[in-house]
Design an enzyme around this catalytic site. Structure first.
Site, short mmCIF file in Angstrom:
data_model
loop_
_atom_site.label_atom_id
_atom_site.label_comp_id
_atom_site.label_asym_id
_atom_site.label_seq_id
_atom_site.Cartn_x
_atom_site.Cartn_y
_atom_site.Cartn_z
N ARG A 55 28.83 51.45 38.04
CA ARG A 55 29.06 52.40 38.99
C ARG A 55 28.33 52.03 40.29
O ARG A 55 28.73 52.77 41.53
CB ARG A 55 28.54 53.52 38.24
CG ARG A 55 29.32 54.76 38.80
CD ARG A 55 28.89 56.15 38.26
NE ARG A 55 28.45 56.23 36.94
CZ ARG A 55 27.19 56.38 36.76
NH1 ARG A 55 26.25 56.43 37.44
NH2 ARG A 55 26.99 56.52 35.33
N ASP A 80 36.08 61.79 60.90
CA ASP A 80 37.09 61.20 60.05
C ASP A 80 37.82 60.15 61.25
O ASP A 80 38.33 60.64 62.12
CB ASP A 80 37.90 62.04 59.71
CG ASP A 80 39.14 61.52 58.83
OD1 ASP A 80 39.48 60.40 59.11
OD2 ASP A 80 39.75 62.53 58.10
N LYS A 90 44.94 54.35 54.01
CA LYS A 90 46.13 54.29 55.27
C LYS A 90 46.04 52.72 55.55
O LYS A 90 46.66 52.00 55.08
CB LYS A 90 45.66 55.39 56.33
CG LYS A 90 45.39 56.68 55.98
CD LYS A 90 46.26 57.34 55.08
CE LYS A 90 45.80 58.69 54.76
NZ LYS A 90 46.34 59.26 53.33
N TYR A 110 42.10 67.47 58.53
CA TYR A 110 43.17 67.30 57.69
C TYR A 110 42.64 68.50 56.65
O TYR A 110 41.65 68.59 55.97
CB TYR A 110 42.76 65.98 56.71
CG TYR A 110 43.21 65.63 55.48
CD1 TYR A 110 44.68 65.30 55.60
CD2 TYR A 110 42.73 65.58 54.29
CE1 TYR A 110 45.49 65.11 54.42
CE2 TYR A 110 43.40 64.96 53.25
CZ TYR A 110 44.75 64.66 53.23
OH TYR A 110 45.10 64.47 52.07
C1 LIG Z 1 43.08 61.94 58.53
C2 LIG Z 1 42.91 61.77 57.06
N1 LIG Z 1 41.59 62.03 56.54
C3 LIG Z 1 41.68 61.91 54.88
C4 LIG Z 1 42.72 61.74 54.43
C5 LIG Z 1 42.66 61.85 52.83
O1 LIG Z 1 42.96 60.43 52.32
P1 LIG Z 1 43.40 60.15 50.78
O2 LIG Z 1 44.62 60.54 50.76
O3 LIG Z 1 43.01 58.67 50.69
O4 LIG Z 1 42.41 61.23 49.93
C6 LIG Z 1 44.01 61.70 54.82
C7 LIG Z 1 45.05 61.34 53.94
O5 LIG Z 1 46.40 62.09 54.48
C8 LIG Z 1 44.18 61.95 56.29
O6 LIG Z 1 45.38 61.99 56.83
#
Ligand SMILES: Cc1ncc(COP(=O)(O)O)c(C=O)c1O
Length: 386
Positions: A50, A176, A201, A103
């Protein structure tokens, strides 16, 4: 080292004379201590699955090098990286300032989950100046969360000003940084305490695995994140860490193409009569362009388009005509996407008042001419159903 070299060279410790180029996948829950003394020492770094093994460390080191941070922890999804990036710093009675452009699930986590533990969230306008943010700070504000540009509405945030206001009030700035892939924006150099990515992504880059990264600027911040991740039992499989690391080796080359195709599509769409406005930070017409120019070194392939008002049957025909643009959540893979999104639903500080539907495009690696033909086909179908 420059970023392009870091992406190739980082996280590749060669411990054997004849070694593979890529650090291999090491799957393990149990590690065996060679001696009782080693067990007593706790082998702090790699002692139990872990805590991560060598494959995880190789990815963490590579992300740390790219983001220019002190240390990176992995999370099983981008969303968990975002939630951990808040949770690590708050307790009952604390306050979070969250960008209104965040998001949606990050936003819901603060509202619904943290709210249950008496952590209060206030949303702020993503275009807030340092003074405007300072006016919203409270004595108990622990985190200012930014997402730049917002992944649905593409407002570019003034990170140095937000960092100064957050720090003056004793809070951390958490960003982010998924849109830039850590390649075109360095939030930590601009004053952020934490830079987060949904590695799902661009780092993974092939639409086949979910993963998050949380990079801390300093040791104290890193320790708080480490403890939160450990105590929540957060874990990432070595196979997924391997996929993200392999993705990163080609990140620079892929991003160049995403950028080029994204810009060309944005300019193509801007000329269409059906389009009200294009939301692409690298276009002069986009609000936030001046900040983008100051802080970013490039653009990736994600951007938005506001259409002029259109009836539902025509919009349906538009989407159903696509042969190359897929309709799917997520982005950052090699494939082009187009999604109808609804930013107005998730706003409380800065209302979203665009007159028509918002489409979010991801420019993939297909040939630009095929993508343009696909768009023309879709607009033709839209007109036929108007
Ligand atoms: C800007 C942004 N942050 C975080 C996330 C979350 O990522 P995950 O889908 O891997 O949980 C996304 C997903 O679309 C996103 O567009």
């Amino acid at each position: 080292m420059k970023d392009n070299t870091k992406l190739v060279a980082a996280g590749r410790p060669h411990k054997r004379p004849l070694h593979p180029v890529n650090p291999p996948v090491e799957r393990a829950s149990t590690y065996l201590f060679p001696t009782y003394d080693d067990y007593l020492d706790g082998a702090k770094n790699i002692a139990y699955g872990r805590l991560g093994g060598p494959t995880h460390r190789a990815l963490e080191e590579t992300v740390t090098a790219l983001e220019g941070g002190y240390e990176t922890r992995l999370a099983p999804s981008g969303l968990q990286a975002c939630t951990m990036g808040v949770l690590a710093f708050v307790g009952a009675g604390d306050h979070v300032l969250m960008t209104d452009s965040a998001y949606d699930p990050t936003r819901k986590f603060c509202q619904n989950f943290l709210g249950r533990f008496e952590v209060e969230t206030t949303y702020y306008d993503p275009r807030a100046t340092g003074d405007e943010l300072a006016a919203l700070m409270r004595p108990n504000t622990r985190v200012v969360f930014a997402e730049s540009p917002g992944s649905l509405t593409f407002e570019v945030q003034d990170l140095p000003a937000l960092a100064a206001a957050a720090h003056a009030g004793g809070a951390r700035l958490v960003v982010d940084n998924t849109w830039s892939a850590g390649y075109y924006l360095k939030p930590i150099a601009l004053g952020a305490d934490v830079s987060i990515q949904a590695a799902t992504k661009y780092l993974v880059g092939h639409a086949d695995c979910l993963l998050g990264t949380i990079t801390a600027a300093d040791e104290k911040t890193a320790n708080l994140i480490y403890r939160a991740a450990l105590q929540l039992g957060s874990n990432v499989s070595a196979d997924d860490a391997y996929l993200a690391l392999r993705g990163m080796r080609t990140l620079a080359a892929r991003l160049e193409r995403h950028q080029q195709t994204g810009l060309e599509l944005a300019k193509f769409l801007r000329k269409r009569g059906e389009v009200e406005t294009v939301l692409h930070p690298a276009l002069k017409s986009c609000p936030g362009h001046a900040i983008w120019k100051r802080d970013f070194t490039g653009a990736t392939g994600l951007f938005g388009v506001v259409l002029k008002p259109v009836e539902t049957p025509a919009l349906k025909a538009f989407f159903n005509a696509f042969k190359h643009f897929g309709m799917g959540f997520s982005w950052g893979g090699y494939e082009s996407l187009c999604l109808h999104v609804h930013p107005a639903k998730n706003r409380s500080a800065a209302a979203w008042t665009a007159p028509g539907p918002v489409l979010r495009f991801h420019a993939g690696l297909e040939d630009i001419e095929d993508l343009k033909v696909d768009l023309e086909r879709a607009f033709h179908a839209m007109a036929a159903h108007a």
